[in-house]
Write a protein that holds these residues in place. Structure first.
Motif, short mmCIF file in Angstrom:
data_model
loop_
_atom_site.label_atom_id
_atom_site.label_comp_id
_atom_site.label_asym_id
_atom_site.label_seq_id
_atom_site.Cartn_x
_atom_site.Cartn_y
_atom_site.Cartn_z
N LYS A 9 0.85 -1.22 0.06
CA LYS A 9 0.11 -0.03 0.03
C LYS A 9 0.98 1.08 -0.23
O LYS A 9 2.08 1.23 0.55
CB LYS A 9 -0.73 0.20 1.15
CG LYS A 9 -0.19 0.15 2.55
CD LYS A 9 -0.83 0.44 3.68
CE LYS A 9 0.03 0.59 5.01
NZ LYS A 9 -0.59 1.29 6.04
N ALA A 11 1.77 4.63 1.59
CA ALA A 11 1.48 4.97 3.15
C ALA A 11 2.63 6.15 3.32
O ALA A 11 3.54 6.40 2.41
CB ALA A 11 1.86 4.06 3.99
N ALA A 12 2.53 6.70 4.47
CA ALA A 12 3.33 7.74 5.09
C ALA A 12 4.62 7.12 4.92
O ALA A 12 4.93 6.12 5.43
CB ALA A 12 2.74 8.28 6.27
N THR A 13 5.69 7.89 4.90
CA THR A 13 6.98 7.56 4.96
C THR A 13 7.55 7.56 6.54
O THR A 13 7.13 8.32 7.28
CB THR A 13 8.14 8.62 4.22
OG1 THR A 13 7.88 9.66 4.64
CG2 THR A 13 8.06 8.20 2.79
N LEU A 14 8.39 6.67 6.92
CA LEU A 14 8.75 6.66 8.32
C LEU A 14 9.86 7.71 8.59
O LEU A 14 10.70 7.85 7.65
CB LEU A 14 9.36 5.23 8.63
CG LEU A 14 8.37 4.21 9.02
CD1 LEU A 14 9.07 2.93 9.02
CD2 LEU A 14 7.53 4.43 10.08
N LEU A 15 10.22 8.16 9.40
CA LEU A 15 10.98 9.20 10.03
C LEU A 15 12.44 8.59 10.06
O LEU A 15 12.50 7.77 10.82
CB LEU A 15 10.60 9.76 11.31
CG LEU A 15 11.73 11.01 11.82
CD1 LEU A 15 11.87 12.32 10.87
CD2 LEU A 15 11.36 11.27 13.17
N ARG A 16 13.32 8.82 9.25
CA ARG A 16 14.70 8.37 9.43
C ARG A 16 15.50 9.21 10.65
O ARG A 16 15.32 10.30 10.74
CB ARG A 16 15.44 8.30 8.02
CG ARG A 16 15.03 7.47 7.15
CD ARG A 16 15.85 7.22 5.99
NE ARG A 16 15.37 6.44 5.07
CZ ARG A 16 15.72 4.98 5.17
NH1 ARG A 16 16.46 4.73 6.11
NH2 ARG A 16 15.18 4.09 4.14
N LEU A 17 16.18 8.37 11.37
CA LEU A 17 16.98 9.09 12.23
C LEU A 17 18.18 9.80 11.42
O LEU A 17 18.83 9.07 10.57
CB LEU A 17 17.75 8.09 13.21
CG LEU A 17 16.69 7.42 14.25
CD1 LEU A 17 17.32 6.50 15.19
CD2 LEU A 17 16.07 8.74 14.95
N PHE A 39 14.51 16.00 7.63
CA PHE A 39 14.35 15.97 9.07
C PHE A 39 13.77 17.26 9.60
O PHE A 39 14.27 18.14 9.56
CB PHE A 39 15.71 15.77 9.98
CG PHE A 39 15.65 15.39 11.09
CD1 PHE A 39 15.16 14.04 11.57
CD2 PHE A 39 15.92 16.15 12.24
CE1 PHE A 39 15.16 13.55 12.95
CE2 PHE A 39 16.03 15.64 13.59
CZ PHE A 39 15.31 14.64 13.99
N LEU A 43 12.06 19.09 15.62
CA LEU A 43 12.73 17.99 16.36
C LEU A 43 14.25 18.61 16.66
O LEU A 43 14.76 18.50 17.68
CB LEU A 43 12.94 16.73 15.85
CG LEU A 43 11.55 16.05 15.64
CD1 LEU A 43 11.62 14.56 14.95
CD2 LEU A 43 11.10 15.68 17.09
#
Lengths: 112, 357
Positions: A9, A11-17, A39, A43
């Motif tokens: 699907k 979907a939104a992307t995950l936040l990479r450190l 980023f 944060l």
């Protein structure tokens, strides 16, 4: 099993450190950074405020500090105090990044 | 939160896609344990359900809008430590796998793409739905560490076990059914093996075998397991009424033998007065700074989804200070400024290990 395509699907992307560094002045204002623009700046501001706060409270408690190393399971934050501001390094830690664990400082040297 | 009392285990599925949730519901409904399936289309809804009902297992997609899976898992690990968790992803990314395990998930699984993968996925979920044991190690197959060692050795297996107990980590190498080496905190061989087994609780995962690892343990595995069990029994006998695993209320005897320590504070989380204070004229001020720093960076770690806060080293011209928590105790240890950051980190692990024993 054509139904299996349902597992894919958009979907939104995950936040990479992030990996990189930034400098803030004594008010927490971002002066310069080498972090990806993806980023969230909010944060960065959170990190800066916490770091500066801990430096300040330590000084008030007669514990002058020059460096903070904050180790999370998947991120290391190194902050050097700079005349009330701070130079902050962010280094993700991971199973494939053993080399990042080897050096205790971002430049690979160890500060006393 | 209500305690789970039903025979049928409850599973909470979290995904923002309702179609996928329905598919998972049908798939998981086939599990032999006949679980009761509940669904949530957002992290916030999942939190609300977890507060209202007791669940055995949560299966959570990583990619979700607003509150993503890593954030959900990070909060859940803290608020519901007994809940077993599975992170599902369509992203083949080592960083996210690593971060998910760092957050303490029981299983990180790429979304199944074949019948065989679905079958394996369901088998793993069924295994995770098994009965919860008191204490002990939690691994991806819900077996104890000793069970895994015995099974692998009996079946002539080869693998590396990576064990985590709070701040402590260790590895055990098994090659073709032989226990060949162990390593933790600067030790290796038999000493490291006994040290790891003495932790009594923790989390482990299996890693691929390393056939090139030189053999450092000559004794057979069953002899070593027996020695560890005997040592554990003796330790429990010595502790007597204190109860195994309880953190001692006073500083452990070996503390004075660690080089470079200037002071030690141990504070029960939520309290203001240190439980142990050695080497400071005004321990309350230092304890207040330590508490504030740990709380600030713990909160920051949750925002960043960077996994649990392991340790803080604060370096200064007059002294260095290391902060860490273990169980309900928060530690603030002062070190001579002549030590390097790496030395402080290593020595702090020794302090925590002394307290854990």
């Amino acid at each position: 099993m054509g139904l299996l395509s349902l597992f894919d699907k958009p979907a939104a992307t995950l936040l990479r450190l992030p990996s990189g560094s930034f400098t803030v002045d004594c008010h927490g204002v971002l002066l310069i950074d080498t972090l990806p623009s993806s980023f969230p700046r909010v944060l960065l501001s959170d990190i800066a405020q916490q770091v500066l706060g801990v430096f300040r409270v330590a000084a008030a408690a007669q514990l002058p500090l020059t460096e903070l190393n904050i180790r999370y399971a998947s991120l290391k934050i190194t902050a050097w105090g700079l005349r009330g501001g701070a130079l902050v390094f962010l280094a993700p830690q991971g199973l494939t990044q053993e080399q990042l664990r080897v050096s205790d400082c971002p430049d690979g040297t160890e500060r006393a | 939160m209500r305690k789970e009392s039903r025979a049928r285990p409850r599973i909470l599925l979290v995904d923002d896609d309702p179609d996928l949730l329905e598919m998972y519901r049908d798939l998981l409904g086939q599990l032999p344990s006949g679980p009761e399936i509940h669904t949530a289309t957002s992290g916030a809804r999942a939190m609300a359900l977890l507060e209202a009902e007791a669940f055995r297992l949560m299966v959570c997609d990583l990619k979700m809008p607003r509150m993503d899976g890593l954030q959900v898992l990070s909060i859940v690990r803290r608020t519901h430590p007994q809940l077993r968790t599975v992170a599902l992803t369509s992203v083949l990314d080592e960083e996210f796998r690593s971060r998910a395990y760092a957050l303490g998930v029981d299983l990180f699984w790429q979304k199944p793409a074949s019948e065989e993968e679905i079958r394996m996925f369901l088998e793993c979920l069924e295994s995770l739905l098994g009965p919860e044991t008191e204490g002990g190690f939690r691994g991806i197959q819900s077996k104890s560490l000793v069970d895994i060692i015995q099974l692998e050795c009996l079946s002539q297996g080869s693998l590396v076990l990576r064990i985590t107990n709070g701040k402590l980590t260790g590895k055990i190498w098994i090659q073709e059914g032989q226990l060949i080496d162990a390593e933790t905190d600067g030790q290796n061989g038999e000493g490291a093996f006994h040290q790891i087994l003495s932790w009594q609780a923790g989390h482990f995962e299996t890693l691929p075998a390393e056939p090139s690892r030189p053999r450092a343990i000559a004794k057979p595995y069953n002899g070593l397991l027996l020695e560890s069990a005997q040592a554990l029994d003796e330790s429990r006998t010595r502790l007597g009424g204190e109860g195994a695993g309880a953190a001692p209320a006073s500083a452990p005897a070996g503390l004075s033998e660690i080089e470079g320590i200037e002071f030690v504070l141990a504070v029960q989380r939520g309290e203001t007065s240190p439980r142990v204070a050695r080497g400071l004229e005004d321990p309350k001020a230092m304890a207040a700074w330590a508490r504030l720093s740990l709380a600030s960076f713990r909160s920051l770690g949750e925002h960043l989804r960077a996994g649990p806060l392991e340790q803080i080293e604060a370096l200064g011209p007059r002294r260095h200070v290391a902060l860490a928590s273990q169980g309900d105790l928060e530690f603030c240890v002062g070190w001579k400024p002549s030590l390097g950051a790496g030395q402080v980190r290593t020595l702090m692990k020794k302090v925590l290990a002394l307290w854990a024993c």
